[in-house]
Enzyme design. Structure first.
Site, short mmCIF file in Angstrom:
data_model
loop_
_atom_site.label_atom_id
_atom_site.label_comp_id
_atom_site.label_asym_id
_atom_site.label_seq_id
_atom_site.Cartn_x
_atom_site.Cartn_y
_atom_site.Cartn_z
N HIS A 142 43.25 42.97 36.10
CA HIS A 142 43.66 42.01 37.13
C HIS A 142 42.64 41.88 38.25
CE1 HIS A 142 46.31 39.63 39.64
NE2 HIS A 142 47.24 39.66 38.71
N SER A 143 41.78 42.88 38.42
CA SER A 143 40.74 42.79 39.45
C SER A 143 39.72 41.71 39.13
CB SER A 143 40.04 44.14 39.61
OG SER A 143 39.44 44.54 38.38
#
Length: 397
Positions: A142-143
Protein backbone atom coordinates in the site's frame (compact mmCIF):
# COMPACT_ATOMS: atom_id res chain seq x y z
CA UNK A 1 32.52 6.71 -1.41
CA UNK A 2 31.17 8.23 -4.63
CA UNK A 3 28.68 5.36 -4.91
CA UNK A 4 27.58 5.92 -1.30
CA UNK A 5 27.08 9.64 -1.87
CA UNK A 6 25.10 8.97 -5.03
CA UNK A 7 22.81 6.51 -3.19
CA UNK A 8 22.23 8.93 -0.34
CA UNK A 9 21.46 11.70 -2.81
CA UNK A 10 18.86 9.46 -4.51
CA UNK A 11 17.07 8.53 -1.29
CA UNK A 12 13.55 9.90 -0.83
CA UNK A 13 11.66 10.20 2.50
CA UNK A 14 8.63 7.94 2.96
CA UNK A 15 5.33 9.75 3.43
CA UNK A 16 3.73 9.41 6.88
CA UNK A 17 0.80 7.32 5.68
CA UNK A 18 3.00 5.05 3.55
CA UNK A 19 4.93 4.36 6.73
CA UNK A 20 1.70 3.82 8.66
CA UNK A 21 0.56 1.11 6.25
CA UNK A 22 3.86 -0.74 6.68
CA UNK A 23 3.63 -0.97 10.48
CA UNK A 24 2.73 -4.24 12.28
CA UNK A 25 -1.03 -4.73 12.34
CA UNK A 26 -1.55 -2.42 9.35
CA UNK A 27 0.85 -3.97 6.84
CA UNK A 28 -1.45 -3.57 3.85
CA UNK A 29 -1.25 -4.83 0.29
CA UNK A 30 -3.36 -3.99 -2.76
CA UNK A 31 -4.48 -7.13 -4.61
CA UNK A 32 -5.23 -6.69 -8.31
CA UNK A 33 -6.58 -9.32 -10.71
CA UNK A 34 -6.70 -8.55 -14.43
CA UNK A 35 -8.40 -10.94 -16.83
CA UNK A 36 -7.33 -11.08 -20.49
CA UNK A 37 -9.16 -12.14 -23.63
CA UNK A 38 -6.13 -13.95 -25.06
CA UNK A 39 -3.42 -16.35 -23.88
CA UNK A 40 -0.62 -14.71 -21.90
CA UNK A 41 2.77 -14.10 -23.51
CA UNK A 42 5.51 -14.07 -20.82
CA UNK A 43 8.13 -12.24 -22.91
CA UNK A 44 5.64 -9.46 -23.75
CA UNK A 45 5.01 -8.86 -20.04
CA UNK A 46 8.71 -8.79 -19.19
CA UNK A 47 9.52 -6.26 -21.92
CA UNK A 48 6.44 -4.19 -21.18
CA UNK A 49 7.27 -3.89 -17.49
CA UNK A 50 10.85 -2.90 -18.27
CA UNK A 51 9.63 -0.06 -20.50
CA UNK A 52 6.87 1.22 -18.20
CA UNK A 53 6.64 0.17 -14.55
CA UNK A 54 10.37 0.41 -13.83
CA UNK A 55 10.32 4.06 -14.87
CA UNK A 56 8.29 4.78 -11.74
CA UNK A 57 10.72 5.45 -8.86
CA UNK A 58 8.60 3.71 -6.20
CA UNK A 59 8.64 0.44 -8.16
CA UNK A 60 12.41 0.50 -8.43
CA UNK A 61 13.15 1.43 -4.82
CA UNK A 62 13.48 -0.48 -1.55
CA UNK A 63 11.37 0.59 1.43
CA UNK A 64 13.49 1.08 4.52
CA UNK A 65 11.07 1.68 7.38
CA UNK A 66 13.63 2.97 9.90
CA UNK A 67 13.43 2.96 13.69
CA UNK A 68 14.33 5.50 16.34
CA UNK A 69 16.30 8.33 14.80
CA UNK A 70 16.58 6.56 11.45
CA UNK A 71 13.88 8.00 9.20
CA UNK A 72 11.97 5.81 6.76
CA UNK A 73 13.11 6.28 3.18
CA UNK A 74 12.96 4.96 -0.36
CA UNK A 75 16.34 3.68 -1.55
CA UNK A 76 16.75 3.39 -5.35
CA UNK A 77 18.00 0.03 -6.53
CA UNK A 78 18.57 -1.92 -9.72
CA UNK A 79 15.53 -4.09 -10.45
CA UNK A 80 15.52 -7.39 -12.28
CA UNK A 81 11.97 -7.78 -13.57
CA UNK A 82 12.26 -11.56 -13.71
CA UNK A 83 12.59 -11.60 -9.90
CA UNK A 84 9.16 -9.98 -9.56
CA UNK A 85 7.18 -11.88 -12.20
CA UNK A 86 6.10 -15.50 -11.70
CA UNK A 87 4.83 -17.84 -14.44
CA UNK A 88 3.56 -20.94 -12.60
CA UNK A 89 2.94 -24.18 -14.45
CA UNK A 90 -0.76 -24.99 -14.28
CA UNK A 91 -2.42 -28.28 -15.15
CA UNK A 92 -4.51 -27.56 -18.28
CA UNK A 93 -7.03 -30.22 -17.23
CA UNK A 94 -7.79 -28.59 -13.87
CA UNK A 95 -11.44 -29.25 -12.94
CA UNK A 96 -12.40 -25.91 -11.39
CA UNK A 97 -10.25 -23.00 -12.66
CA UNK A 98 -12.32 -20.37 -10.83
CA UNK A 99 -11.75 -22.10 -7.48
CA UNK A 100 -8.07 -22.52 -8.32
CA UNK A 101 -7.80 -18.77 -8.97
CA UNK A 102 -9.40 -17.94 -5.61
CA UNK A 103 -7.11 -20.33 -3.72
CA UNK A 104 -4.04 -19.16 -5.62
CA UNK A 105 -4.80 -15.50 -4.89
CA UNK A 106 -5.42 -16.14 -1.19
CA UNK A 107 -2.20 -18.17 -0.85
CA UNK A 108 -0.20 -15.51 -2.69
CA UNK A 109 -1.54 -12.73 -0.47
CA UNK A 110 -0.33 -14.40 2.71
CA UNK A 111 2.98 -15.71 1.43
CA UNK A 112 6.05 -13.81 2.76
CA UNK A 113 7.38 -10.99 0.61
CA UNK A 114 11.08 -10.16 0.38
CA UNK A 115 11.55 -6.74 2.01
CA UNK A 116 15.02 -6.43 0.47
CA UNK A 117 13.40 -5.86 -2.95
CA UNK A 118 10.80 -3.38 -4.23
CA UNK A 119 7.47 -4.41 -2.70
CA UNK A 120 5.53 -5.71 -5.68
CA UNK A 121 5.06 -8.96 -7.54
CA UNK A 122 3.01 -10.28 -10.46
CA UNK A 123 1.83 -13.80 -11.24
CA UNK A 124 0.80 -14.64 -14.80
CA UNK A 125 -1.67 -17.52 -14.97
CA UNK A 126 -2.15 -19.12 -18.37
CA UNK A 127 -5.50 -20.76 -17.72
CA UNK A 128 -9.07 -20.20 -18.81
CA UNK A 129 -11.72 -19.16 -16.27
CA UNK A 130 -15.36 -18.12 -16.55
CA UNK A 131 -14.40 -14.54 -17.41
CA UNK A 132 -10.92 -14.70 -19.00
CA UNK A 133 -8.51 -16.70 -21.15
CA UNK A 134 -5.53 -15.83 -18.94
CA UNK A 135 -4.91 -13.72 -15.85
CA UNK A 136 -2.52 -11.44 -14.03
CA UNK A 137 -2.64 -11.53 -10.22
CA UNK A 138 -0.55 -8.80 -8.64
CA UNK A 139 0.35 -7.72 -5.12
CA UNK A 140 1.47 -4.15 -4.40
CA UNK A 141 2.37 -2.82 -0.98
CA UNK A 142 0.00 0.00 0.00
CA UNK A 143 2.98 2.34 0.41
CA UNK A 144 3.36 2.24 -3.39
CA UNK A 145 -0.09 3.76 -3.90
CA UNK A 146 -3.82 3.47 -3.31
CA UNK A 147 -6.51 2.19 -5.66
CA UNK A 148 -6.83 5.39 -7.68
CA UNK A 149 -3.08 5.79 -8.22
CA UNK A 150 -2.73 2.14 -9.25
CA UNK A 151 -5.62 2.52 -11.72
CA UNK A 152 -3.88 5.59 -13.16
CA UNK A 153 -0.69 3.54 -13.42
CA UNK A 154 -2.56 0.79 -15.28
CA UNK A 155 -3.88 3.34 -17.78
CA UNK A 156 -0.39 4.79 -18.24
CA UNK A 157 0.94 1.32 -19.08
CA UNK A 158 -1.95 0.51 -21.45
CA UNK A 159 -3.18 1.60 -24.84
CA UNK A 160 -6.63 1.86 -26.40
CA UNK A 161 -7.70 -1.22 -28.33
CA UNK A 162 -9.20 1.06 -30.98
CA UNK A 163 -5.98 3.11 -31.28
CA UNK A 164 -2.79 1.35 -30.16
CA UNK A 165 -0.89 4.65 -30.05
CA UNK A 166 -3.37 6.43 -27.75
CA UNK A 167 -3.51 6.36 -23.97
CA UNK A 168 -6.87 5.38 -22.42
CA UNK A 169 -8.76 7.86 -20.25
CA UNK A 170 -11.29 7.79 -17.44
CA UNK A 171 -14.80 9.20 -17.78
CA UNK A 172 -14.75 12.90 -16.89
CA UNK A 173 -17.34 14.00 -14.30
CA UNK A 174 -20.26 16.03 -15.61
CA UNK A 175 -20.03 19.76 -15.01
CA UNK A 176 -22.89 21.99 -13.96
CA UNK A 177 -24.67 23.74 -16.84
CA UNK A 178 -26.26 26.59 -14.82
CA UNK A 179 -26.07 29.75 -16.95
CA UNK A 180 -28.21 32.19 -14.94
CA UNK A 181 -25.84 34.26 -12.78
CA UNK A 182 -28.37 34.83 -9.99
CA UNK A 183 -29.30 31.16 -9.72
CA UNK A 184 -25.63 30.25 -9.95
CA UNK A 185 -24.84 32.41 -6.89
CA UNK A 186 -27.80 30.96 -4.99
CA UNK A 187 -26.68 27.43 -5.86
CA UNK A 188 -23.14 28.12 -4.68
CA UNK A 189 -24.36 29.65 -1.44
CA UNK A 190 -26.58 26.65 -0.80
CA UNK A 191 -23.64 24.35 -1.59
CA UNK A 192 -21.49 26.13 1.02
CA UNK A 193 -24.24 25.85 3.64
CA UNK A 194 -24.64 22.13 2.94
CA UNK A 195 -20.86 21.68 3.07
CA UNK A 196 -20.64 23.32 6.49
CA UNK A 197 -23.59 21.35 7.92
CA UNK A 198 -22.34 18.04 6.52
CA UNK A 199 -18.84 18.72 7.82
CA UNK A 200 -20.17 19.36 11.33
CA UNK A 201 -22.21 16.14 11.32
CA UNK A 202 -19.45 13.95 9.89
CA UNK A 203 -16.70 15.37 12.12
CA UNK A 204 -18.96 14.85 15.16
CA UNK A 205 -19.52 11.21 14.15
CA UNK A 206 -15.78 10.71 13.55
CA UNK A 207 -14.92 12.07 17.01
CA UNK A 208 -17.53 9.80 18.60
CA UNK A 209 -15.86 6.79 16.97
CA UNK A 210 -12.47 7.92 18.27
CA UNK A 211 -13.79 8.35 21.80
CA UNK A 212 -15.99 5.35 22.49
CA UNK A 213 -18.69 4.64 19.93
CA UNK A 214 -18.44 1.54 17.75
CA UNK A 215 -20.75 -0.04 15.20
CA UNK A 216 -23.70 -1.94 16.67
CA UNK A 217 -23.20 -5.66 17.26
CA UNK A 218 -23.62 -7.59 14.03
CA UNK A 219 -22.89 -11.10 12.76
CA UNK A 220 -19.75 -9.72 11.11
CA UNK A 221 -18.30 -8.90 14.56
CA UNK A 222 -19.82 -11.55 16.82
CA UNK A 223 -17.26 -14.38 16.70
CA UNK A 224 -14.62 -13.75 19.36
CA UNK A 225 -12.26 -16.36 17.88
CA UNK A 226 -12.25 -14.72 14.45
CA UNK A 227 -9.05 -13.07 13.23
CA UNK A 228 -11.09 -10.26 11.62
CA UNK A 229 -8.74 -10.14 8.67
CA UNK A 230 -9.62 -11.17 5.10
CA UNK A 231 -8.17 -14.56 4.17
CA UNK A 232 -10.30 -15.34 1.15
CA UNK A 233 -10.76 -13.23 -1.99
CA UNK A 234 -13.44 -13.76 -4.63
CA UNK A 235 -14.93 -11.63 -7.40
CA UNK A 236 -18.01 -11.58 -9.59
CA UNK A 237 -18.52 -9.80 -12.93
CA UNK A 238 -21.92 -8.21 -13.56
CA UNK A 239 -23.43 -5.78 -16.07
CA UNK A 240 -22.76 -2.05 -15.68
CA UNK A 241 -25.88 -1.45 -17.78
CA UNK A 242 -28.03 -3.15 -15.12
CA UNK A 243 -26.51 -0.97 -12.40
CA UNK A 244 -27.14 2.21 -14.40
CA UNK A 245 -30.72 1.13 -15.15
CA UNK A 246 -31.42 0.65 -11.44
CA UNK A 247 -29.75 3.97 -10.60
CA UNK A 248 -31.91 5.86 -13.10
CA UNK A 249 -35.06 4.09 -11.88
CA UNK A 250 -34.52 5.05 -8.24
CA UNK A 251 -35.90 8.55 -8.72
CA UNK A 252 -39.05 7.26 -10.43
CA UNK A 253 -40.18 4.74 -7.82
CA UNK A 254 -41.32 6.01 -4.43
CA UNK A 255 -43.99 4.06 -2.56
CA UNK A 256 -44.53 2.00 0.57
CA UNK A 257 -42.23 -0.99 0.91
CA UNK A 258 -40.10 0.50 -1.85
CA UNK A 259 -37.38 -1.97 -2.85
CA UNK A 260 -35.02 0.95 -3.46
CA UNK A 261 -35.39 2.49 0.02
CA UNK A 262 -32.23 0.94 1.46
CA UNK A 263 -30.25 2.06 -1.58
CA UNK A 264 -31.57 5.61 -1.22
CA UNK A 265 -30.60 5.68 2.44
CA UNK A 266 -27.10 4.43 1.65
CA UNK A 267 -26.71 6.95 -1.16
CA UNK A 268 -27.85 9.78 1.11
CA UNK A 269 -25.17 8.84 3.65
CA UNK A 270 -22.48 8.63 0.97
CA UNK A 271 -23.49 11.94 -0.64
CA UNK A 272 -23.39 13.68 2.72
CA UNK A 273 -19.95 12.32 3.50
CA UNK A 274 -18.58 13.23 0.06
CA UNK A 275 -19.92 16.79 0.40
CA UNK A 276 -18.02 17.47 3.62
CA UNK A 277 -14.54 18.35 4.81
CA UNK A 278 -14.41 15.42 7.23
CA UNK A 279 -11.72 13.57 5.19
CA UNK A 280 -9.53 16.68 5.37
CA UNK A 281 -10.17 16.97 9.10
CA UNK A 282 -9.26 13.29 9.59
CA UNK A 283 -6.07 13.68 7.59
CA UNK A 284 -4.97 16.75 9.56
CA UNK A 285 -5.76 15.04 12.88
CA UNK A 286 -3.77 11.93 11.97
CA UNK A 287 -0.85 14.01 10.71
CA UNK A 288 -0.78 16.15 13.88
CA UNK A 289 -0.92 13.00 16.00
CA UNK A 290 2.14 11.65 14.21
CA UNK A 291 4.10 14.92 14.46
CA UNK A 292 3.31 15.49 18.16
CA UNK A 293 3.12 11.96 19.62
CA UNK A 294 4.93 9.80 17.06
CA UNK A 295 4.09 6.76 14.94
CA UNK A 296 3.03 4.51 17.82
CA UNK A 297 0.24 6.95 18.70
CA UNK A 298 -0.68 7.23 15.01
CA UNK A 299 -0.94 3.45 14.72
CA UNK A 300 -3.08 3.28 17.87
CA UNK A 301 -5.41 5.95 16.50
CA UNK A 302 -5.70 4.24 13.11
CA UNK A 303 -6.36 0.84 14.69
CA UNK A 304 -9.07 2.41 16.84
CA UNK A 305 -10.81 3.80 13.75
CA UNK A 306 -10.67 0.55 11.78
CA UNK A 307 -11.27 -1.67 14.80
CA UNK A 308 -14.57 0.06 15.58
CA UNK A 309 -15.92 -0.26 12.05
CA UNK A 310 -17.68 -3.32 10.69
CA UNK A 311 -17.00 -3.15 6.97
CA UNK A 312 -14.86 -1.33 4.42
CA UNK A 313 -16.51 -0.22 1.15
CA UNK A 314 -14.52 1.21 -1.74
CA UNK A 315 -14.96 1.80 -5.44
CA UNK A 316 -12.67 2.80 -8.29
CA UNK A 317 -13.82 3.80 -11.77
CA UNK A 318 -11.94 2.13 -14.59
CA UNK A 319 -11.66 2.95 -18.31
CA UNK A 320 -14.86 3.27 -20.32
CA UNK A 321 -13.28 1.78 -23.45
CA UNK A 322 -11.40 -1.43 -24.23
CA UNK A 323 -7.66 -1.36 -23.45
CA UNK A 324 -4.63 -3.54 -24.14
CA UNK A 325 -1.87 -4.17 -21.61
CA UNK A 326 1.39 -5.27 -23.22
CA UNK A 327 -0.46 -6.63 -26.28
CA UNK A 328 -3.06 -8.41 -24.11
CA UNK A 329 -6.67 -7.29 -24.48
CA UNK A 330 -8.16 -6.73 -21.04
CA UNK A 331 -11.43 -8.47 -20.12
CA UNK A 332 -11.91 -7.10 -16.59
CA UNK A 333 -10.07 -5.53 -13.63
CA UNK A 334 -10.76 -6.59 -10.03
CA UNK A 335 -9.15 -5.17 -6.88
CA UNK A 336 -9.07 -5.74 -3.14
CA UNK A 337 -6.84 -5.14 -0.13
CA UNK A 338 -5.36 -7.21 2.68
CA UNK A 339 -4.16 -6.18 6.11
CA UNK A 340 -7.15 -4.31 7.55
CA UNK A 341 -8.88 -5.69 10.70
CA UNK A 342 -12.29 -6.25 9.11
CA UNK A 343 -14.18 -9.46 8.39
CA UNK A 344 -15.60 -8.05 5.14
CA UNK A 345 -14.07 -5.69 2.61
CA UNK A 346 -16.06 -4.85 -0.52
CA UNK A 347 -14.34 -3.27 -3.51
CA UNK A 348 -16.21 -2.30 -6.68
CA UNK A 349 -14.42 -1.55 -9.94
CA UNK A 350 -15.76 -0.81 -13.41
CA UNK A 351 -14.39 -1.67 -16.83
CA UNK A 352 -16.18 -0.62 -20.05
CA UNK A 353 -19.66 -2.20 -19.65
CA UNK A 354 -18.84 -4.36 -16.63
CA UNK A 355 -18.91 -3.98 -12.86
CA UNK A 356 -16.64 -6.22 -10.82
CA UNK A 357 -17.61 -7.01 -7.22
CA UNK A 358 -14.60 -8.12 -5.18
CA UNK A 359 -15.06 -9.52 -1.67
CA UNK A 360 -12.29 -10.01 0.85
CA UNK A 361 -13.67 -12.05 3.77
CA UNK A 362 -12.60 -13.71 6.98
CA UNK A 363 -13.74 -17.32 6.58
CA UNK A 364 -14.18 -17.67 10.33
CA UNK A 365 -16.98 -15.11 10.11
CA UNK A 366 -18.24 -15.63 6.54
CA UNK A 367 -17.60 -19.29 5.69
CA UNK A 368 -19.38 -19.07 2.31
CA UNK A 369 -18.53 -15.77 0.57
CA UNK A 370 -20.11 -16.99 -2.68
CA UNK A 371 -23.47 -17.17 -0.93
CA UNK A 372 -23.08 -13.55 0.16
CA UNK A 373 -22.11 -12.53 -3.38
CA UNK A 374 -25.14 -14.42 -4.74
CA UNK A 375 -27.37 -12.35 -2.46
CA UNK A 376 -25.81 -9.11 -3.74
CA UNK A 377 -26.35 -10.13 -7.36
CA UNK A 378 -29.89 -11.34 -6.62
CA UNK A 379 -30.72 -8.02 -4.94
CA UNK A 380 -29.65 -6.19 -8.11
CA UNK A 381 -31.83 -8.50 -10.23
CA UNK A 382 -34.83 -7.86 -7.96
CA UNK A 383 -34.39 -4.10 -8.22
CA UNK A 384 -34.00 -4.30 -11.99
CA UNK A 385 -37.14 -6.45 -12.31
CA UNK A 386 -39.10 -4.00 -10.15
CA UNK A 387 -37.89 -1.09 -12.26
CA UNK A 388 -38.80 -2.85 -15.52
CA UNK A 389 -42.25 -3.68 -14.17
CA UNK A 390 -42.78 -0.06 -13.13
CA UNK A 391 -41.67 1.24 -16.55
CA UNK A 392 -43.95 -1.27 -18.31
CA UNK A 393 -46.92 -0.22 -16.14
CA UNK A 394 -46.31 3.47 -16.83
CA UNK A 395 -46.22 2.83 -20.57
CA UNK A 396 -49.53 0.98 -20.47
CA UNK A 397 -51.31 3.72 -18.49
Amino acid sequence: MAMEKEMIAGEVPVSPFSRLFSMPGLDCFNIVTIGFKNEANPSAFIEGLKNTLLNHPRFSSILETGFGENKAKWIPTKVKVEDHVVFPEIDPTIENPDQFLEDYTSNMVFSPIDMSKPLWEMHILNMKTSDAESLLVARFHHSLGDGMSLMSLLLACSRKTSDLEALPTLVAPKKSTVTNVRWSLVARLWLIIKLMCNTFVEVYKFLLILCSVRDAAAPLMEKPSATLSPNKFIHRVISLGDVKFVKNAMNMMRSENDIFEYVRRAKKIMDRKKLSLEPLFSYVLLKLTMEVFGFKALRTLAMRIFGRSTIILSNVAGPSEEIRLFDHQVSYVAASISGFPQALIVHITSYVNKVIINLGVDLDVIPDPHHLCDHMVEALKMMKSAAEEKCSTDLNV
